[in-house]
Design a protein around this motif. Sequence first.
Motif, PDB file in Angstrom:
ATOM      1  N   GLY A   4       0.848  -1.182   0.000  1.00 47.44           N
ATOM      2  CA  GLY A   4       0.000   0.000   0.000  1.00 47.44           C
ATOM      3  C   GLY A   4       0.881   1.228   0.000  1.00 47.44           C
ATOM      4  O   GLY A   4       2.040   1.174   0.439  1.00 47.44           O
ATOM      5  N   GLY A   5       0.351   2.332  -0.477  1.00 45.24           N
ATOM      6  CA  GLY A   5       1.134   3.555  -0.565  1.00 45.24           C
ATOM      7  C   GLY A   5       1.305   4.242   0.780  1.00 45.24           C
ATOM      8  O   GLY A   5       0.769   3.807   1.807  1.00 45.24           O
ATOM      9  N   MET A   6       2.042   5.337   0.769  1.00 47.63           N
ATOM     10  CA  MET A   6       2.274   6.125   1.986  1.00 47.63           C
ATOM     11  C   MET A   6       0.951   6.544   2.610  1.00 47.63           C
ATOM     12  O   MET A   6       0.063   7.032   1.919  1.00 47.63           O
ATOM     13  N   GLY A   7       0.849   6.344   3.925  1.00 48.78           N
ATOM     14  CA  GLY A   7      -0.308   6.858   4.642  1.00 48.78           C
ATOM     15  C   GLY A   7      -1.535   5.969   4.656  1.00 48.78           C
ATOM     16  O   GLY A   7      -2.546   6.342   5.259  1.00 48.78           O
ATOM     17  N   VAL A   8      -1.469   4.793   4.020  1.00 49.85           N
ATOM     18  CA  VAL A   8      -2.647   3.913   4.040  1.00 49.85           C
ATOM     19  C   VAL A   8      -2.764   3.152   5.358  1.00 49.85           C
ATOM     20  O   VAL A   8      -3.815   2.613   5.687  1.00 49.85           O
ATOM     21  N   GLY A   9      -1.665   3.082   6.110  1.00 41.56           N
ATOM     22  CA  GLY A   9      -1.699   2.401   7.403  1.00 41.56           C
ATOM     23  C   GLY A   9      -1.323   0.946   7.355  1.00 41.56           C
ATOM     24  O   GLY A   9      -1.739   0.163   8.202  1.00 41.56           O
ATOM     25  N   LYS A  10      -0.493   0.559   6.374  1.00 44.33           N
ATOM     26  CA  LYS A  10      -0.143  -0.862   6.259  1.00 44.33           C
ATOM     27  C   LYS A  10       0.692  -1.350   7.440  1.00 44.33           C
ATOM     28  O   LYS A  10       0.615  -2.512   7.818  1.00 44.33           O
TER      29      LYS A  10
ATOM     30  N   PRO B   3      -8.451   6.420   1.228  1.00 41.30           N
ATOM     31  CA  PRO B   3      -8.598   7.502   0.257  1.00 41.30           C
ATOM     32  C   PRO B   3      -7.530   8.579   0.452  1.00 41.30           C
ATOM     33  O   PRO B   3      -6.987   8.747   1.543  1.00 41.30           O
ATOM     34  N   MET B   4      -7.258   9.324  -0.613  1.00 41.23           N
ATOM     35  CA  MET B   4      -6.158  10.284  -0.603  1.00 41.23           C
ATOM     36  C   MET B   4      -6.286  11.322   0.502  1.00 41.23           C
ATOM     37  O   MET B   4      -5.293  11.665   1.160  1.00 41.23           O
TER      38      MET B   4
ATOM     39  N   LEU C 106      -3.349  11.974   3.229  1.00 40.48           N
ATOM     40  CA  LEU C 106      -2.673  13.267   3.385  1.00 40.48           C
ATOM     41  C   LEU C 106      -2.781  13.783   4.817  1.00 40.48           C
ATOM     42  O   LEU C 106      -1.825  14.352   5.359  1.00 40.48           O
ATOM     43  N   LYS C 107      -3.938  13.578   5.431  1.00 40.87           N
ATOM     44  CA  LYS C 107      -4.125  13.998   6.819  1.00 40.87           C
ATOM     45  C   LYS C 107      -3.181  13.234   7.745  1.00 40.87           C
ATOM     46  O   LYS C 107      -2.524  13.820   8.613  1.00 40.87           O
ATOM     47  N   ARG C 108      -3.087  11.916   7.545  1.00 42.21           N
ATOM     48  CA  ARG C 108      -2.183  11.102   8.362  1.00 42.21           C
ATOM     49  C   ARG C 108      -0.727  11.511   8.161  1.00 42.21           C
ATOM     50  O   ARG C 108       0.052  11.619   9.110  1.00 42.21           O
ATOM     51  N   LEU C 109      -0.354  11.730   6.900  1.00 40.72           N
ATOM     52  CA  LEU C 109       1.039  12.042   6.587  1.00 40.72           C
ATOM     53  C   LEU C 109       1.432  13.428   7.068  1.00 40.72           C
ATOM     54  O   LEU C 109       2.586  13.656   7.445  1.00 40.72           O
ATOM     55  N   ALA C 110       0.492  14.370   7.064  1.00 44.35           N
ATOM     56  CA  ALA C 110       0.771  15.708   7.585  1.00 44.35           C
ATOM     57  C   ALA C 110       1.113  15.629   9.062  1.00 44.35           C
ATOM     58  O   ALA C 110       1.960  16.371   9.566  1.00 44.35           O
TER      59      ALA C 110
ATOM     60  N   ALA D  15       3.167  10.442  -5.978  1.00 46.47           N
ATOM     61  CA  ALA D  15       3.023  10.407  -7.441  1.00 46.47           C
ATOM     62  C   ALA D  15       4.012   9.453  -8.097  1.00 46.47           C
ATOM     63  O   ALA D  15       3.759   8.943  -9.195  1.00 46.47           O
ATOM     64  N   LYS D  16       5.133   9.185  -7.422  1.00 49.66           N
ATOM     65  CA  LYS D  16       6.145   8.280  -7.987  1.00 49.66           C
ATOM     66  C   LYS D  16       5.823   6.812  -7.708  1.00 49.66           C
ATOM     67  O   LYS D  16       6.446   5.920  -8.271  1.00 49.66           O
ATOM     68  N   GLN D  17       4.859   6.566  -6.821  1.00 52.22           N
ATOM     69  CA  GLN D  17       4.492   5.194  -6.490  1.00 52.22           C
ATOM     70  C   GLN D  17       3.410   4.696  -7.450  1.00 52.22           C
ATOM     71  O   GLN D  17       2.685   5.489  -8.054  1.00 52.22           O
ATOM     72  N   LEU D  18       3.322   3.387  -7.564  1.00 50.89           N
ATOM     73  CA  LEU D  18       2.242   2.780  -8.335  1.00 50.89           C
ATOM     74  C   LEU D  18       0.913   3.230  -7.742  1.00 50.89           C
ATOM     75  O   LEU D  18       0.766   3.321  -6.522  1.00 50.89           O
ATOM     76  N   SER D  19      -0.062   3.548  -8.587  1.00 48.17           N
ATOM     77  CA  SER D  19      -1.337   4.076  -8.088  1.00 48.17           C
ATOM     78  C   SER D  19      -2.060   3.049  -7.218  1.00 48.17           C
ATOM     79  O   SER D  19      -1.902   1.843  -7.388  1.00 48.17           O
ATOM     80  N   GLU D  20      -2.858   3.560  -6.288  1.00 48.06           N
ATOM     81  CA  GLU D  20      -3.635   2.682  -5.415  1.00 48.06           C
ATOM     82  C   GLU D  20      -4.607   1.835  -6.224  1.00 48.06           C
ATOM     83  O   GLU D  20      -4.848   0.667  -5.915  1.00 48.06           O
ATOM     84  N   GLU D  21      -5.168   2.429  -7.270  1.00 51.34           N
ATOM     85  CA  GLU D  21      -6.114   1.694  -8.118  1.00 51.34           C
ATOM     86  C   GLU D  21      -5.442   0.479  -8.758  1.00 51.34           C
ATOM     87  O   GLU D  21      -6.015  -0.610  -8.821  1.00 51.34           O
TER      88      GLU D  21
END
Length: 198
Positions: free
Chosen positions: A8-14, A133-134, A138-142, A158-164
């Motif tokens: 999962g990308g940054m901030g998803v909580g994996k 969701p984005m 963003l809230k978590r990462l902030a 943006a450099k990571q593979l999309s969540e979709e």
Amino acid sequence: MLKIGITGGMGVGKTIVTHMFAVLGVPVYDADSRAKWVMHHHEALRQELLHAFGPETFSEQGELNRTYLAGVVFNNPQRLAQLNSLVHPHVRDDFEVWVASHADKPYVLKEAALMYESEAWKQMDEVIAVYAPMEVRLKRLAHRDAHRTEAEIKAIIAKQLSEEEKMRRAQHVLCNDDRQLVIPQVLALHKSFSSRGA
């Protein structure tokens, strides 16, 4: 034994999700921390990195200079691909040795942000994509990465593979959107993997 990937990308909580599996007694391989360990301790890889990226790659004390290396590869896809081509094969080998040490377990987890980019998914039987969701990310990462601006965070994402794309490729999607309960989702997956890997 099943080998299950979790990504999962940054901030998803994996990481939080992975901790839940660990509490249930599931062995967890953290690919990011193991990659750093391998880069520090695998002498052949250290020499390859020095040859490819120069003496600044390691400090005089022999510590990996992550800031320097990140600066070299962040906006240079060719150099990033070169770094990954050196590191990822060693991490794959390290993972296989680690798996063998947990042969008595019904399944193990490999947490990797770059599960698909590194082709680590090819070692897995199945993959879980953790989704948020984005705006939640963003809230978590902030809060977590207060030293970074929102623009910097978005540039990394943006450099990571999309969540979709991650959700499309994964066999399981675990929703961590601060609305749905996460623990029941983890328990359901744990029950399924335990019964099939036993």
